[in-house]
Design a protein around this motif. Structure first.
Motif, PDB file in Angstrom:
ATOM      1  N   SER A   5      -8.331 -14.764  13.703  1.00  0.00           N
ATOM      2  CA  SER A   5      -7.078 -15.488  13.893  1.00  0.00           C
ATOM      3  C   SER A   5      -6.421 -15.827  12.565  1.00  0.00           C
ATOM      4  CB  SER A   5      -7.336 -16.779  14.683  1.00  0.00           C
ATOM      5  OG  SER A   5      -7.861 -16.469  15.960  1.00  0.00           O
ATOM      6  N   SER A   6      -7.273 -16.093  11.542  1.00  0.00           N
ATOM      7  CA  SER A   6      -6.728 -16.409  10.225  1.00  0.00           C
ATOM      8  C   SER A   6      -6.056 -15.206   9.596  1.00  0.00           C
ATOM      9  CB  SER A   6      -7.842 -16.927   9.306  1.00  0.00           C
ATOM     10  OG  SER A   6      -8.393 -18.119   9.807  1.00  0.00           O
ATOM     11  N   PHE A   7      -6.689 -14.036   9.771  1.00  0.00           N
ATOM     12  CA  PHE A   7      -6.119 -12.827   9.180  1.00  0.00           C
ATOM     13  C   PHE A   7      -4.952 -12.287   9.993  1.00  0.00           C
ATOM     14  CE2 PHE A   7      -9.599 -11.987   6.149  1.00  0.00           C
ATOM     15  CZ  PHE A   7      -8.848 -11.473   5.101  1.00  0.00           C
ATOM     16  N   PHE A   8      -5.014 -12.457  11.325  1.00  0.00           N
ATOM     17  CA  PHE A   8      -3.994 -11.880  12.196  1.00  0.00           C
ATOM     18  C   PHE A   8      -3.297 -12.937  13.043  1.00  0.00           C
ATOM     19  CE2 PHE A   8      -7.255  -8.647  11.507  1.00  0.00           C
ATOM     20  CZ  PHE A   8      -6.504  -7.585  11.039  1.00  0.00           C
ATOM     21  N   PRO A   9      -2.731 -13.976  12.405  1.00  0.00           N
ATOM     22  CA  PRO A   9      -1.970 -14.943  13.205  1.00  0.00           C
ATOM     23  C   PRO A   9      -0.745 -14.259  13.792  1.00  0.00           C
ATOM     24  CG  PRO A   9      -1.592 -15.298  10.869  1.00  0.00           C
ATOM     25  CD  PRO A   9      -2.690 -14.278  10.969  1.00  0.00           C
ATOM     26  N   TRP A  16       1.508  -6.825  10.071  1.00  0.00           N
ATOM     27  CA  TRP A  16       0.302  -6.002  10.207  1.00  0.00           C
ATOM     28  C   TRP A  16       0.611  -4.686  10.913  1.00  0.00           C
ATOM     29  CZ3 TRP A  16      -3.566  -6.720   7.250  1.00  0.00           C
ATOM     30  CH2 TRP A  16      -3.925  -7.999   6.809  1.00  0.00           C
ATOM     31  N   TYR A  17       1.512  -4.732  11.880  1.00  0.00           N
ATOM     32  CA  TYR A  17       1.902  -3.507  12.579  1.00  0.00           C
ATOM     33  C   TYR A  17       2.619  -2.553  11.612  1.00  0.00           C
ATOM     34  CZ  TYR A  17       3.517  -0.606  16.473  1.00  0.00           C
ATOM     35  OH  TYR A  17       3.732   0.445  17.334  1.00  0.00           O
ATOM     36  N   PHE A  18       3.456  -3.122  10.746  1.00  0.00           N
ATOM     37  CA  PHE A  18       4.167  -2.345   9.722  1.00  0.00           C
ATOM     38  C   PHE A  18       3.162  -1.674   8.775  1.00  0.00           C
ATOM     39  CE2 PHE A  18       6.036  -2.378   5.386  1.00  0.00           C
ATOM     40  CZ  PHE A  18       7.111  -1.527   5.579  1.00  0.00           C
ATOM     41  N   VAL A  19       2.164  -2.426   8.337  1.00  0.00           N
ATOM     42  CA  VAL A  19       1.124  -1.881   7.457  1.00  0.00           C
ATOM     43  C   VAL A  19       0.373  -0.747   8.155  1.00  0.00           C
ATOM     44  CG1 VAL A  19      -1.092  -2.398   6.341  1.00  0.00           C
ATOM     45  CG2 VAL A  19       0.836  -3.989   6.111  1.00  0.00           C
ATOM     46  N   GLY A  20      -0.004  -0.977   9.396  1.00  0.00           N
ATOM     47  CA  GLY A  20      -0.730   0.049  10.143  1.00  0.00           C
ATOM     48  C   GLY A  20       0.093   1.305  10.353  1.00  0.00           C
ATOM     49  N   THR A  21       1.384   1.121  10.646  1.00  0.00           N
ATOM     50  CA  THR A  21       2.276   2.274  10.833  1.00  0.00           C
ATOM     51  C   THR A  21       2.348   3.115   9.570  1.00  0.00           C
ATOM     52  OG1 THR A  21       3.607   1.074  12.459  1.00  0.00           O
ATOM     53  CG2 THR A  21       4.623   2.993  11.410  1.00  0.00           C
TER      54      THR A  21
END
Length: 665
Positions: A5-9, A16-21
């Motif tokens: 939860s701390s890393f992916f609030p 995070w979705y942008f980074v993954g894309t």
């Protein structure tokens, strides 16, 4: 779960979705390059796994730089305004812009790879400066409306999928506190700081196979690394020896050839080259044609079966034909540097593009001392690649399209425009070769009428993407590819010679034809030696019968050979030597990239200096083009260091300047 939860609030869900894309798309590009070079890349499980792993790490580092601005925005933006109109506008705009930048960079990487088989390097940085030529070239080479439409459609699709997955909803509708936002923000800042401070682009190069090294890199990261480091200090990055020792080594070789040092007490190579046979000096006109991207492999004389160089192949039997000649570098400015300065390639940018590159001792200075007029012809705008400033600043009159900046105000040489009514065809890089040759003939007529010998340096442009040329000249349609461009280039040379032969000045004119570099230079090894092999021809030489010269040499040797054939006694600051007088043990060629500096010997042994103070020795197999590792030879190592270190020293310390040699500009 608390750490997750701390890393992916939820507030950071879009980031995070942008980074993954980005990582997914970058990995797809990496896989495309692997399959593209399937016959060249090392695809063993361990090597390909490491290539992808290193690539993933560089992707994480790269995307972290892009993530920081939005992460900081998310960190400081108050919770009470989550999902407000302002928040939605900023978020949608930032996300859309980021996607467009990434998609555009991937498209650009593919086109750059097609041309150079490299991730972005200093060439890509240079292209930013010359946007007119580059944009026009891209527009003529690719279906831009279709590609732009494709990028926009793909962007729209990714936006649609992001919204459909509820990513925007979670980003705007949550209760993420400031404390919860600290850890993900710190993560991106830390990763970016590590890469900025401790990770270099060359750290991706963990393989012997050059393609694995390039594929492991990330394009955007490579671009900014090149932007920061397009010049390399030889003394900081390469193996060196004491300065006095390297000059003693180089000058000892000049003495063996009979040259007389003029300042033996100084760290210079300035010397007198005498006319040992006491023959009368000859002063014919000289026209040098530097042909864009003319690889030796295009000629039937070197095994081609395409029949695209009938003119050059016929000239091979009626000229001094150099069959074992190598380009010094991989770009036009490298060829110009080698030819005009007769110097081994210095690391980083070519001297043609560096500051403080005017008032140097060039081949033009030798011609000047013999009473010649000097002209530089270019079919495009000579501000490109700093050509006008370099040639104009070293005493050449400029003949070009005249639409760009000339040079700094202190340069007093003249500039002649190629007018619109002298042009029958033009593309992004310049006018057709046939048009530039017509201008050369016109200027030669004027010089002949004035009764002054002339030296013309002509740079062609037609053998260059988008490979377009006047229709109806050859049997290959314009724009259909490299073979057609080569055949038109060859055709234009033939037409030029037919017209020139009718002129009164032709009988007293030597014509030299040589490539600036090969059409491609990339390979899977440190240096792809075969892709430095170029043709060289001298036509209409007085008192010299046609012959094939099989001795190994490089571009720096062509004009010293000419000066010897003309029986000139002259002072020289040139590294080149008379190829015809080379002893077998003296045969050699300098070949390099902006980072790798190589020396090829007559027995096909190669040594390569790298910018991490490394050196590697090989035996080059001409049949397979393989470099087979050898035990290092200390004598060979001293020779290569001495030549490259002295060349770098002379330029960096003013030893190439006319005033340092006691000459007036």
């Amino acid at each position: 779960m608390a750490l997750f939860s701390s890393f992916f609030p939820k507030r950071f869900r879009l980031l995070w979705y942008f980074v993954g894309t980005y990582i997914v798309l970058s990995t797809i590009i990496r896989l495309v390059f692997i399959f593209w070079m399937l016959g060249e890349v090392d695809t063993s499980f361990f090597k390909i796994g490491n290539t992808l792993l290193i690539g993933f790490l560089f992707d994480v580092g790269t995307v972290s730089f892009f993530a920081i601005p939005y992460a900081l925005y998310l960190l400081v933006f108050p919770k009470k305004w989550y999902g407000s109109l302002f928040d939605r506008i900023v978020t949608w705009f930032a996300y859309t812009l980021g996607l467009v930048i990434f998609l555009f960079s991937f498209f650009a990487e593919i086109t750059f790879w097609e041309e150079f088989k490299n991730r972005f390097n200093f060439i890509a940085v240079d292209y930013l400066i010359y946007t007119y030529e580059v944009v026009k070239n891209i527009n003529e080479s690719y279906p831009i409306p279709l590609l732009v439409s494709g990028i926009l459609l793909l962007t729209a699709f990714l936006l649609f999928m992001t919204k459909r997955k509820g990513i925007f909803h979670k980003t705007f509708n949550n209760e993420t506190s400031f404390r919860q936002k600290l850890l993900p923000s710190a993560f991106f800042i830390t990763i970016a700081a590590i890469f900025a401070l401790f990770v270099k682009n060359k750290d991706a190069e963990q393989f012997e196979n050059r393609y694995n090294n390039e594929i492991a890199k990330t394009g955007i990261y490579s671009f900014f690394a090149a932007f920061q480091n397009n010049e390399l200090s030889f003394t900081d990055f390469y193996k060196t020896l004491p300065v006095n020792e390297v000059f003693a080594e180089v000058n000892n070789e000049f003495r063996k050839r009979g040259d007389s040092l003029l300042f033996p007490e100084k760290n210079l190579i300035y010397r007198n080259i005498g006319n040992t046979d006491s023959l009368p000096e000859l002063k014919p006109n000289v026209i040098f044609i530097c042909v864009e991207s003319l690889s030796a492999k295009f000629l039937e004389s070197f095994g081609s079966t395409e029949n695209i160089t009938p003119t050059l192949d016929s000239l091979a039997n009626h000229s001094l034909f150099f069959t074992n000649l190598f380009a010094n570098g991989t770009r036009t400015v490298r060829g110009m540097e080698a030819i005009t300065l007769s110097i081994p390639p210095t690391p980083g940018r070519s001297i043609v593009k560096r500051e403080n590159n005017q008032h140097l001792f060039t081949i033009g200075e030798v011609f000047k001392q013999k009473g010649y007029g000097r002209n530089f012809f270019y079919g495009g705008d000579g501000y490109f690649d700093n050509m006008n400033s370099f040639f104009g600043g070293n005493g050449f009159n400029i003949v070009d399209r005249g639409r760009g900046f000339l040079m700094d105000a202190s340069i007093t040489t003249t500039r002649t425009n190629i007018e619109d009514d002298e042009v029958t065809f033009e593309n992004a890089w310049g006018i057709a070769d046939g048009d530039i040759y017509n201008k050369v003939i016109k200027v030669a007529d004027e010089a002949h009428s004035a009764g002054k010998p002339f030296f013309d340096f002509v740079m062609t442009t037609s053998n260059h993407r988008p490979y377009t040329y006047p229709e109806g000249k050859i049997d290959i349609p314009s724009g259909s590819g490299r073979s057609g461009a080569v055949k038109y280039t060859d055709y234009a040379i033939g037409e030029f010679l037919r017209k020139a032969q009718k002129k009164a000045w032709y009988k007293n004119t030597i014509i030299i034809i040589m490539a600036d570099h090969c059409a491609s230079s990339a390979g899977r090894q440190e240096l792809d030696v075969k892709n430095y092999h170029i043709p060289g021809l001298m036509l209409n030489l007085p008192n010299t019968p046609p012959q094939k010269v099989d001795k190994m040499a490089s571009q720096i040797d062509i004009f010293p050979t000419l000066f010897s054939l003309l029986n000139w006694n002259y002072n020289s600051n040139l590294y080149g030597t008379d190829v015809l007088k080379m002893k077998p043990e003296e045969e050699r060629a300098f070949v390099g990239t902006y980072r790798k500096l190589g020396l090829l010997k007559g027995d096909d042994k190669v040594m390569v200096l790298g910018d991490q103070e490394v050196s590697n020795s090989y035996q080059w197999n001409r049949e397979t083009n393989e470099l087979l590792p050898l035990k290092e030879d200390e004598t060979f190592l001293k020779e290569i260091i001495s030549n490259y270190q002295t060349a770098d020293y002379l330029f960096s310390n003013g030893g190439l300047k006319l005033n340092s040699l006691g000459l007036e500009d």
